[in-house]
Design a protein around this motif. Sequence first.
Motif, short mmCIF file in Angstrom:
data_model
loop_
_atom_site.label_atom_id
_atom_site.label_comp_id
_atom_site.label_asym_id
_atom_site.label_seq_id
_atom_site.Cartn_x
_atom_site.Cartn_y
_atom_site.Cartn_z
N VAL A 115 -7.90 -5.90 4.51
CA VAL A 115 -8.37 -4.62 3.96
C VAL A 115 -9.27 -4.87 2.75
O VAL A 115 -10.23 -4.11 2.52
N VAL A 116 -9.00 -5.93 1.99
CA VAL A 116 -9.89 -6.26 0.87
C VAL A 116 -11.25 -6.69 1.39
O VAL A 116 -12.29 -6.29 0.85
N ARG A 117 -11.27 -7.48 2.46
CA ARG A 117 -12.55 -7.87 3.04
C ARG A 117 -13.28 -6.66 3.63
O ARG A 117 -14.51 -6.59 3.59
N MET A 118 -12.55 -5.70 4.16
CA MET A 118 -13.18 -4.47 4.64
C MET A 118 -13.84 -3.73 3.49
O MET A 118 -14.94 -3.19 3.61
N HIS A 119 -13.18 -3.70 2.33
CA HIS A 119 -13.76 -3.05 1.15
C HIS A 119 -15.04 -3.77 0.73
O HIS A 119 -16.05 -3.13 0.42
N VAL A 120 -15.01 -5.10 0.73
CA VAL A 120 -16.20 -5.86 0.37
C VAL A 120 -17.36 -5.51 1.30
O VAL A 120 -18.53 -5.42 0.88
N ALA A 121 -17.03 -5.25 2.57
CA ALA A 121 -18.05 -4.94 3.58
C ALA A 121 -18.45 -3.46 3.58
O ALA A 121 -19.31 -3.07 4.37
N GLY A 122 -17.83 -2.66 2.72
CA GLY A 122 -18.28 -1.28 2.60
C GLY A 122 -17.27 -0.20 2.94
O GLY A 122 -17.57 0.99 2.79
N ALA A 123 -16.07 -0.56 3.41
CA ALA A 123 -15.06 0.45 3.71
C ALA A 123 -14.63 1.13 2.41
O ALA A 123 -14.41 0.46 1.40
N ARG A 124 -14.49 2.46 2.43
CA ARG A 124 -14.12 3.21 1.24
C ARG A 124 -13.01 4.22 1.54
O ARG A 124 -13.23 5.41 1.63
N PRO A 125 -11.79 3.72 1.74
CA PRO A 125 -10.68 4.64 1.89
C PRO A 125 -10.42 5.38 0.59
O PRO A 125 -10.86 4.94 -0.49
N GLU A 194 -14.71 -10.73 -9.09
CA GLU A 194 -15.57 -9.57 -9.38
C GLU A 194 -15.49 -8.55 -8.25
O GLU A 194 -15.54 -7.34 -8.49
N GLU A 195 -15.38 -9.03 -7.01
CA GLU A 195 -15.26 -8.12 -5.87
C GLU A 195 -13.90 -7.43 -5.85
O GLU A 195 -13.78 -6.26 -5.46
N ILE A 196 -12.87 -8.14 -6.29
CA ILE A 196 -11.53 -7.53 -6.37
C ILE A 196 -11.51 -6.46 -7.46
O ILE A 196 -10.96 -5.37 -7.26
N ARG A 197 -12.12 -6.75 -8.59
CA ARG A 197 -12.17 -5.77 -9.68
C ARG A 197 -12.94 -4.51 -9.28
O ARG A 197 -12.76 -3.45 -9.88
N ALA A 198 -13.78 -4.62 -8.27
CA ALA A 198 -14.57 -3.47 -7.82
C ALA A 198 -13.77 -2.50 -6.95
O ALA A 198 -14.30 -1.45 -6.57
N ILE A 199 -12.51 -2.82 -6.66
CA ILE A 199 -11.66 -1.91 -5.89
C ILE A 199 -11.19 -0.82 -6.85
O ILE A 199 -10.21 -0.97 -7.58
N SER A 200 -11.91 0.27 -6.89
CA SER A 200 -11.69 1.28 -7.93
C SER A 200 -10.77 2.41 -7.51
O SER A 200 -10.31 3.18 -8.36
N MET A 201 -10.47 2.54 -6.21
CA MET A 201 -9.60 3.63 -5.79
C MET A 201 -8.14 3.33 -6.15
O MET A 201 -7.79 2.17 -6.40
N PRO A 202 -7.28 4.35 -6.22
CA PRO A 202 -5.87 4.09 -6.48
C PRO A 202 -5.32 3.09 -5.46
O PRO A 202 -5.54 3.23 -4.26
N THR A 203 -4.63 2.07 -5.97
CA THR A 203 -4.17 0.98 -5.12
C THR A 203 -2.71 0.66 -5.42
O THR A 203 -2.34 0.47 -6.57
N ALA A 222 -2.96 -6.64 -12.28
CA ALA A 222 -3.53 -6.58 -13.63
C ALA A 222 -5.05 -6.50 -13.63
O ALA A 222 -5.63 -5.97 -14.58
N ILE A 223 -5.72 -7.02 -12.59
CA ILE A 223 -7.19 -6.99 -12.62
C ILE A 223 -7.77 -5.82 -11.84
O ILE A 223 -8.99 -5.61 -11.86
N LEU A 224 -6.92 -5.05 -11.17
CA LEU A 224 -7.40 -3.88 -10.44
C LEU A 224 -7.51 -2.68 -11.39
O LEU A 224 -6.61 -2.46 -12.21
N PRO A 225 -8.56 -1.90 -11.31
CA PRO A 225 -8.76 -0.80 -12.26
C PRO A 225 -7.71 0.30 -12.20
O PRO A 225 -7.40 0.93 -13.21
N ASP A 226 -7.14 0.56 -11.00
CA ASP A 226 -6.23 1.70 -10.84
C ASP A 226 -5.08 1.30 -9.93
O ASP A 226 -4.90 1.85 -8.84
N ALA A 227 -4.28 0.33 -10.39
CA ALA A 227 -3.20 -0.22 -9.56
C ALA A 227 -1.83 0.27 -10.01
O ALA A 227 -1.58 0.45 -11.20
N THR A 228 -0.96 0.47 -9.04
CA THR A 228 0.46 0.68 -9.27
C THR A 228 1.18 -0.52 -8.69
O THR A 228 1.02 -0.82 -7.49
N HIS A 229 1.95 -1.23 -9.51
CA HIS A 229 2.64 -2.44 -9.06
C HIS A 229 4.10 -2.10 -8.79
O HIS A 229 4.81 -1.61 -9.67
N VAL A 230 4.56 -2.36 -7.56
CA VAL A 230 5.93 -2.07 -7.17
C VAL A 230 6.53 -3.31 -6.52
O VAL A 230 5.90 -3.95 -5.67
#
Length: 257
Positions: A115-125, A194-203, A222-230
């Motif tokens: 799913v991270v590679r999908m985001h890199v390729a342009g997927a925007r859930p 840098e590509e991981i940090r670009a995942i800006s949606m709630p994660t 810690a490096i994701l802009p809007d992460a919930t860690h469980v």
Amino acid sequence: MAISPTKPDPQYFDSDDGYRLAWREVGEGRPLVLLHGFFSDAWTNWIRYGHAAAIAERGYRVIMPDLRAHGDSAKPHDPAAYPTDILARDGQALIRHLGLEDYDLGGYSLGARTVVRMHVAGARPKRMIISGMGLSGLANLGSRADHFRHILENLGSHERGSPEWMAEAFLKTTGGDAEALLLILNVFTDTAKEEIRAISMPTLVLAGDEDQDNGSHEALAAILPDATHVEVPGGHMSCIVKPEFGNAIAGWLGPAP
């Protein structure tokens, strides 16, 4: 471990390069696409232990493909069928096939990496779930690929009770095709921080409290802009068979809008 009494029939679509790939669905409502882990399949990761049902009860249409070389999907033995990022492309092909525009996307282990590679390729859930995955498992995954290559190239010779022996035992339960799975290792691709940090949606970053197989999930969150860690109880192979795992996803998602 409650086992679902029914296994939904597979549905099929064609990948961009012509291979027949399978997916299963549970529930109705807001689309959530979930990708399973290596050696596994949609039934084993998401349906068998009740996770898909727990999520569907919140008003979701849970869409679960079998990745290429897994489950009921094609298992080609041609190396040309495994170019870089082919699993991400297969995921995007399914989303196009189903006509999804407003959806959520998640995965476990190899599925999370995909799913991270999908985001890199342009997927925007709208929202993303990265489970069973740590930072090094995304950014520097060579050693993980080597681990699985060693398992697959030495089947039948692993010490009883070792992590390799347990992985081989799991492979037997899913009826995995070792030759095709070896080729999947060639598509593993590092993702730059840098590509991981670009995942800006709630994660949601979800992992077993004993799971460090793919590196630190704390560092990933810690490096994701809007992460919930469980964290839920268990290690990499045990947390996903417990009801806490599916309940954590369902709880984070909340009732479907």
